[in-house]
Design an enzyme around this catalytic site. Structure first.
Site, PDB file in Angstrom:
ATOM      1  N   SER A  82       1.168  -9.802  -0.338  1.00 41.80           N
ATOM      2  CA  SER A  82       0.878  -8.364  -0.317  1.00 41.80           C
ATOM      3  C   SER A  82       1.261  -7.636   0.956  1.00 41.80           C
ATOM      4  O   SER A  82       1.422  -6.416   0.943  1.00 41.80           O
ATOM      5  CB  SER A  82      -0.602  -8.138  -0.637  1.00 41.80           C
ATOM      6  OG  SER A  82      -1.416  -8.934   0.200  1.00 41.80           O
ATOM      7  N   SER A 138      -8.531   1.578   8.842  1.00 44.71           N
ATOM      8  CA  SER A 138      -7.906   1.208  10.111  1.00 44.71           C
ATOM      9  C   SER A 138      -6.745   0.277   9.825  1.00 44.71           C
ATOM     10  O   SER A 138      -6.131  -0.258  10.720  1.00 44.71           O
ATOM     11  CB  SER A 138      -8.922   0.549  11.037  1.00 44.71           C
ATOM     12  OG  SER A 138      -9.569  -0.496  10.349  1.00 44.71           O
ATOM     13  N   GLY A 151     -16.324 -13.409   1.315  1.00 44.45           N
ATOM     14  CA  GLY A 151     -16.630 -12.110   0.699  1.00 44.45           C
ATOM     15  C   GLY A 151     -16.354 -12.161  -0.783  1.00 44.45           C
ATOM     16  O   GLY A 151     -15.464 -11.481  -1.283  1.00 44.45           O
ATOM     17  N   LYS A 211       0.811  -1.224   0.000  1.00 38.35           N
ATOM     18  CA  LYS A 211       0.000   0.000   0.000  1.00 38.35           C
ATOM     19  C   LYS A 211       0.843   1.272   0.000  1.00 38.35           C
ATOM     20  O   LYS A 211       0.377   2.328  -0.410  1.00 38.35           O
ATOM     21  CB  LYS A 211      -0.954   0.006   1.194  1.00 38.35           C
ATOM     22  CG  LYS A 211      -2.093  -0.995   1.067  1.00 38.35           C
ATOM     23  CD  LYS A 211      -3.407  -0.290   0.918  1.00 38.35           C
ATOM     24  CE  LYS A 211      -4.589  -1.188   0.678  1.00 38.35           C
ATOM     25  NZ  LYS A 211      -4.562  -2.531   1.240  1.00 38.35           N
ATOM     26  N   GLU A 217      -9.817 -13.780  -3.446  1.00 33.05           N
ATOM     27  CA  GLU A 217     -10.456 -13.111  -2.313  1.00 33.05           C
ATOM     28  C   GLU A 217     -10.949 -14.140  -1.288  1.00 33.05           C
ATOM     29  O   GLU A 217     -11.018 -15.338  -1.588  1.00 33.05           O
ATOM     30  CB  GLU A 217     -11.606 -12.222  -2.802  1.00 33.05           C
ATOM     31  CG  GLU A 217     -12.709 -12.977  -3.508  1.00 33.05           C
ATOM     32  CD  GLU A 217     -13.740 -12.049  -4.152  1.00 33.05           C
ATOM     33  OE1 GLU A 217     -13.717 -10.831  -3.934  1.00 33.05           O
ATOM     34  OE2 GLU A 217     -14.591 -12.587  -4.874  1.00 33.05           O
ATOM     35  N   ASP A 221     -17.600 -10.937  -3.442  1.00 30.45           N
ATOM     36  CA  ASP A 221     -18.218  -9.920  -4.314  1.00 30.45           C
ATOM     37  C   ASP A 221     -17.446  -9.762  -5.618  1.00 30.45           C
ATOM     38  O   ASP A 221     -18.036  -9.540  -6.677  1.00 30.45           O
ATOM     39  CB  ASP A 221     -18.303  -8.575  -3.594  1.00 30.45           C
ATOM     40  CG  ASP A 221     -16.931  -8.028  -3.251  1.00 30.45           C
ATOM     41  OD1 ASP A 221     -16.295  -8.583  -2.327  1.00 30.45           O
ATOM     42  OD2 ASP A 221     -16.478  -7.080  -3.912  1.00 30.45           O
TER      43      ASP A 221
HETATM   44  C1  PLP Z   1      -5.299  -3.579   1.010  1.00 25.09           C
HETATM   45  C2  PLP Z   1      -4.675  -4.902   0.976  1.00 25.09           C
HETATM   46  C3  PLP Z   1      -5.053  -5.873   0.016  1.00 25.09           C
HETATM   47  C4  PLP Z   1      -6.154  -5.628  -0.988  1.00 25.09           C
HETATM   48  O1  PLP Z   1      -5.801  -4.610  -1.884  1.00 25.09           O
HETATM   49  P1  PLP Z   1      -6.901  -3.922  -2.823  1.00 25.09           P
HETATM   50  O2  PLP Z   1      -6.134  -2.939  -3.616  1.00 25.09           O
HETATM   51  O3  PLP Z   1      -7.923  -3.293  -1.921  1.00 25.09           O
HETATM   52  O4  PLP Z   1      -7.513  -5.001  -3.628  1.00 25.09           O
HETATM   53  C5  PLP Z   1      -4.379  -7.081   0.005  1.00 25.09           C
HETATM   54  N1  PLP Z   1      -3.404  -7.354   0.904  1.00 25.09           N
HETATM   55  C6  PLP Z   1      -3.019  -6.457   1.835  1.00 25.09           C
HETATM   56  C7  PLP Z   1      -1.935  -6.834   2.775  1.00 25.09           C
HETATM   57  C8  PLP Z   1      -3.643  -5.202   1.907  1.00 25.09           C
HETATM   58  O5  PLP Z   1      -3.265  -4.331   2.845  1.00 25.09           O
END
Ligand code: PLP
Length: 322
Positions: free
Chosen positions: A306, A80, A210, A55, A206, A212
């Site tokens: 991620s 959060s 959830g 992020k 996902e 969606d």
């Molecule tokens: C926010 C986040 C996601 C999902 O990312 P999106 O761009 O909302 O699809 C996946 N893994 C982590 C660790 C995140 O912080």
């Protein structure tokens, strides 16, 4: 401006903005996994990114795209989780004042981490107030720029730089598996995959509770669901975005789901065999590969890990569970 659907050009620009700022995170491999799946799997480790998740890429790139005047007025985000810390850190690097709107019952550790990056935290009551309204109020009253967590061209472009680095490092892939919440990471990854490895099938993954994204992708229009319950707390979004959905619909191969139990098994594998901490949401793509939700035998496979931000007590509990 924020209605513009980004392209790979924007990802390249973001990549330049992030040089010397974001970590070029390592790509790890595991003989155990390659042998078990009879495949070649490459893990792009955004759990080692600044503030512990990809992020930071989108947050920083969004700050970089603001005008001098907008930066003077400051920014606001509602989250959060990892997006809050990403915006707080990026804002501090630009010398911009950041306000983060968080529920008053947000975990103390998350609130402290955000305050630690120098942001101001505004609390709201989850039961009686709407966080978007609270944030919009601040936008109107103080002229702050709202930095949304996924549905913004500069955020999407920034998130796409992780997959760009992966393709640059390992070359073409047959498939890439990406955690999916609101779709910022997936849509950015799709822009990079389409430009750099056009034969690559890209899957969003996902939480099963959830789905969606899967419903929206397969049905052809954005489906909104009730707030889902899963340990993947970074992917509890109720709907894909206005900008992320068209990119996903156009370029993704499919959207897959995994169970919380499969996320826990993946977390354990990373801790025990690869010695890395990956948060539940960060394991979404990996869990789909480990459980062969689609066949990967004989393929070159990319997996985006991620993030690695997980409460240590909760983490210990996951590792101990059967
Ligand atoms: C926010 C986040 C996601 C999902 O990312 P999106 O761009 O909302 O699809 C996946 N893994 C982590 C660790 C995140 O912080």
């Amino acid at each position: 401006m924020s209605d513009r659907i980004p392209t790979y050009e924007d990802v390249m620009q973001a990549s330049n903005a992030l040089i010397g700022v974001a970590h070029r995170t390592p790509v790890l491999t595991s003989h155990t996994i390659n042998a078990r799946l009879d495949a070649q799997v490459f893990f792009k480790c955004e759990n080692f990114q600044r503030m512990g998740a990809f992020k930071f890429r989108g947050g920083y790139n969004a700050l970089a795209g603001l005008t001098e005047e907008q930066r003077k007025a400051g920014v606001v985000a509602f989250s959060s989780g990892n997006h809050a810390q990403a915006v707080a850190l990026a804002a501090r690097m630009f010398g911009v004042a950041a306000t983060i709107v968080m529920p008053h019952d947000a975990p103390a550790a998350k609130k402290e981490a955000t305050l630690g990056y120098g942001a101001r935290v505004v609390s709201y009551d989850r039961l009686t107030e709407d966080r978007e309204e609270v944030a919009r109020g601040l936008v109107e009253k103080h002229g702050l720029s709202l930095i949304p967590p996924f549905d913004h061209p500069d955020v999407i472009a920034g998130q796409g730089t992780a997959a760009k680095e992966l393709f640059e490092e390992v070359g073409e892939l047959d498939a890439l598996f990406v955690p999916l919440g609101g779709g910022g990471l997936l849509s950015g990854s799709l822009l990079s995959a389409h430009a750099l490895s056009c034969v690559c099938d890209v899957y969003g993954v996902e939480p099963r509770a959830g789905s969606d994204g899967q419903q929206s992708f397969r049905g052809g229009s954005v489906v909104r669901i009730a707030p889902p319950k899963s340990i993947a707390d970074g992917a509890l979004t109720q709907a894909l975005g206005r900008l992320t959905f068209p990119i996903i619909r156009k370029y993704a191969r499919d959207i897959l789901t995994v169970s919380d139990e499969q996320l826990i098994q993946a977390m354990k594998f990373f801790a025990e065999r690869m010695k890395i901490v990956v948060e539940p949401t960060g394991c979404l793509g990996a869990a789909a590969v480990f459980n062969e939700v689609v066949p990967v035998k004989g393929k070159r496979v990319g997996v985006l890990l991620s993030g690695g931000n997980v409460d240590l007590k909760a983490y210990a509990g996951y590792l101990q569970s059967a």
